[in-house]
Design an enzyme around this catalytic site. Structure first.
Site, PDB file in Angstrom:
ATOM      1  N   LYS A  16     121.937  63.325 -75.021  1.00  0.00           N
ATOM      2  CA  LYS A  16     122.792  64.311 -74.367  1.00  0.00           C
ATOM      3  C   LYS A  16     124.265  63.901 -74.500  1.00  0.00           C
ATOM      4  CE  LYS A  16     119.082  65.610 -71.151  1.00  0.00           C
ATOM      5  NZ  LYS A  16     118.650  65.683 -69.732  1.00  0.00           N
ATOM      6  N   ARG A  92     108.399  59.705 -73.842  1.00  0.00           N
ATOM      7  CA  ARG A  92     108.744  59.925 -72.423  1.00  0.00           C
ATOM      8  C   ARG A  92     108.789  58.600 -71.653  1.00  0.00           C
ATOM      9  NH1 ARG A  92     110.337  64.984 -70.344  1.00  0.00           N
ATOM     10  NH2 ARG A  92     109.113  64.650 -68.469  1.00  0.00           N
ATOM     11  N   THR A  98     112.783  61.036 -64.979  1.00  0.00           N
ATOM     12  CA  THR A  98     113.920  61.976 -65.048  1.00  0.00           C
ATOM     13  C   THR A  98     115.078  61.523 -64.165  1.00  0.00           C
ATOM     14  OG1 THR A  98     112.355  63.762 -65.435  1.00  0.00           O
ATOM     15  CG2 THR A  98     114.557  64.405 -64.715  1.00  0.00           C
ATOM     16  N   ARG A 109     116.768  55.329 -69.498  1.00  0.00           N
ATOM     17  CA  ARG A 109     117.459  55.769 -68.282  1.00  0.00           C
ATOM     18  C   ARG A 109     117.550  54.650 -67.250  1.00  0.00           C
ATOM     19  NH1 ARG A 109     114.044  61.335 -68.401  1.00  0.00           N
ATOM     20  NH2 ARG A 109     115.502  62.652 -69.567  1.00  0.00           N
ATOM     21  N   ASN A 119     121.683  62.042 -67.270  1.00  0.00           N
ATOM     22  CA  ASN A 119     120.592  61.110 -67.581  1.00  0.00           C
ATOM     23  C   ASN A 119     120.369  60.856 -69.070  1.00  0.00           C
ATOM     24  OD1 ASN A 119     119.398  63.544 -68.108  1.00  0.00           O
ATOM     25  ND2 ASN A 119     117.586  63.204 -66.828  1.00  0.00           N
ATOM     26  N   HIS A 122     116.901  63.443 -73.619  1.00  0.00           N
ATOM     27  CA  HIS A 122     115.800  64.384 -73.404  1.00  0.00           C
ATOM     28  C   HIS A 122     114.649  64.003 -74.324  1.00  0.00           C
ATOM     29  CE1 HIS A 122     113.383  68.027 -73.407  1.00  0.00           C
ATOM     30  NE2 HIS A 122     113.390  67.921 -74.718  1.00  0.00           N
ATOM     31  N   GLU A 133     110.551  72.918 -79.534  1.00  0.00           N
ATOM     32  CA  GLU A 133     111.907  72.357 -79.489  1.00  0.00           C
ATOM     33  C   GLU A 133     112.393  71.979 -80.886  1.00  0.00           C
ATOM     34  OE1 GLU A 133     111.288  70.730 -74.924  1.00  0.00           O
ATOM     35  OE2 GLU A 133     111.465  69.268 -76.539  1.00  0.00           O
TER      36      GLU A 133
HETATM   37  P1  RTP Z   1     114.466  66.452 -69.998  1.00  0.00           P
HETATM   38  O1  RTP Z   1     113.877  67.807 -70.240  1.00  0.00           O
HETATM   39  O2  RTP Z   1     115.964  66.419 -70.089  1.00  0.00           O
HETATM   40  O3  RTP Z   1     113.793  65.349 -70.761  1.00  0.00           O
HETATM   41  O4  RTP Z   1     114.182  66.132 -68.492  1.00  0.00           O
HETATM   42  P2  RTP Z   1     112.810  66.200 -67.737  1.00  0.00           P
HETATM   43  O5  RTP Z   1     111.805  67.006 -68.475  1.00  0.00           O
HETATM   44  O6  RTP Z   1     112.489  64.788 -67.430  1.00  0.00           O
HETATM   45  O7  RTP Z   1     113.237  66.951 -66.412  1.00  0.00           O
HETATM   46  P3  RTP Z   1     113.342  68.507 -66.062  1.00  0.00           P
HETATM   47  O8  RTP Z   1     112.814  68.675 -64.701  1.00  0.00           O
HETATM   48  O9  RTP Z   1     112.809  69.365 -67.169  1.00  0.00           O
HETATM   49  O10 RTP Z   1     114.902  68.693 -65.979  1.00  0.00           O
HETATM   50  C1  RTP Z   1     115.675  68.823 -67.122  1.00  0.00           C
HETATM   51  C2  RTP Z   1     117.006  68.181 -66.923  1.00  0.00           C
HETATM   52  O11 RTP Z   1     117.722  68.862 -65.905  1.00  0.00           O
HETATM   53  C3  RTP Z   1     118.569  67.971 -65.229  1.00  0.00           C
HETATM   54  N1  RTP Z   1     118.290  68.012 -63.804  1.00  0.00           N
HETATM   55  N2  RTP Z   1     119.225  68.040 -62.887  1.00  0.00           N
HETATM   56  N3  RTP Z   1     118.605  68.134 -59.349  1.00  0.00           N
HETATM   57  C4  RTP Z   1     119.329  68.118 -60.429  1.00  0.00           C
HETATM   58  O12 RTP Z   1     120.542  68.115 -60.411  1.00  0.00           O
HETATM   59  C5  RTP Z   1     118.630  68.079 -61.702  1.00  0.00           C
HETATM   60  N4  RTP Z   1     117.309  68.091 -61.879  1.00  0.00           N
HETATM   61  C6  RTP Z   1     117.096  68.044 -63.214  1.00  0.00           C
HETATM   62  C7  RTP Z   1     118.313  66.588 -65.788  1.00  0.00           C
HETATM   63  O13 RTP Z   1     119.313  66.330 -66.783  1.00  0.00           O
HETATM   64  C8  RTP Z   1     116.955  66.739 -66.436  1.00  0.00           C
HETATM   65  O14 RTP Z   1     116.787  65.803 -67.457  1.00  0.00           O
END
Ligand code: RTP
Length: 155
Positions: A16, A92, A98, A109, A119, A122, A133
């Site tokens: 990112k 992952r 996350t 992370r 973070n 992705h 994707e």
């Molecule tokens: P990613 O897709 O980036 O690998 O992350 P992930 O699946 O682990 O998590 P996801 O729930 O899909 O969230 C995507 C990205 O959104 C941002 N996020 N911000 N509460 C918040 O401010 C919040 N929650 C999620 C994070 O950058 C997360 O990686």
């Protein structure tokens, strides 16, 4: 295709804008290389609103989505396809949880960040999403199928 190759997965890993701006690109690439995964594609790209709304289609209704979109628009990202056995789930694990406060030390992370909204990286969460994707972020012909010939010239 050999039996070995049939078990191979591809995952979409994206560094990112904060990872690029903080100079953590090399470290992240190095982790996937030394783990043993194969680099099938890589490029820098400035994300657009449209790309992000497709990529994060499950999150567009979330209250944090505008912040997430602005963060992801704040500079170029590095788009990569890494290939190998269980690349999706292992990718992952290598990224870590996350929320970086919950990520294990030793993960990307866990080692480099604090904020869930910054973070660094992705990684696809399923083989099916990885395919979507990769199709979204890469053009036809950018993902290469290649074989290592290193044994031919290192003794
Ligand atoms: P990613 O897709 O980036 O690998 O992350 P992930 O699946 O682990 O998590 P996801 O729930 O899909 O969230 C995507 C990205 O959104 C941002 N996020 N911000 N509460 C918040 O401010 C919040 N929650 C999620 C994070 O950058 C997360 O990686």
């Amino acid at each position: 295709t050999s039996a070995l190759n049939m078990a191979m997965e591809q995952t979409y890993i994206m560094i990112k804008p904060d990872g690029v701006q903080r100079g953590i690109v090399g470290n992240i690439i190095s982790r996937f290389e030394t783990k043993g995964y194969k680099l099938a594609a890589m490029k820098t790209k400035q994300p657009t609103k449209e790309l992000l709304e497709t990529h994060y289609c499950d999150l567009v209704e979330k209250p944090f989505f505008p912040k997430l979109r602005d963060y992801m628009l704040s500079g170029p990202v590095v788009c990569m396809v890494w290939e190998g056995k269980e690349a999706v789930s292992t990718g992952r694990k290598m990224l870590g949880a996350t929320n970086p406060l919950e990520s294990q030390a030793g993960t990307i992370r866990g080692d480099f960040c604090i904020e869930v909204g910054r973070n660094i990286c992705h990684g696809s969460d399923s083989v099916e999403n990885a395919k979507k994707e990769i199709d979204l972020w890469f053009e036809e012909g950018e993902v290469l199928d290649w074989e290592s010939h290193s044994q031919d010239w290192i003794y």
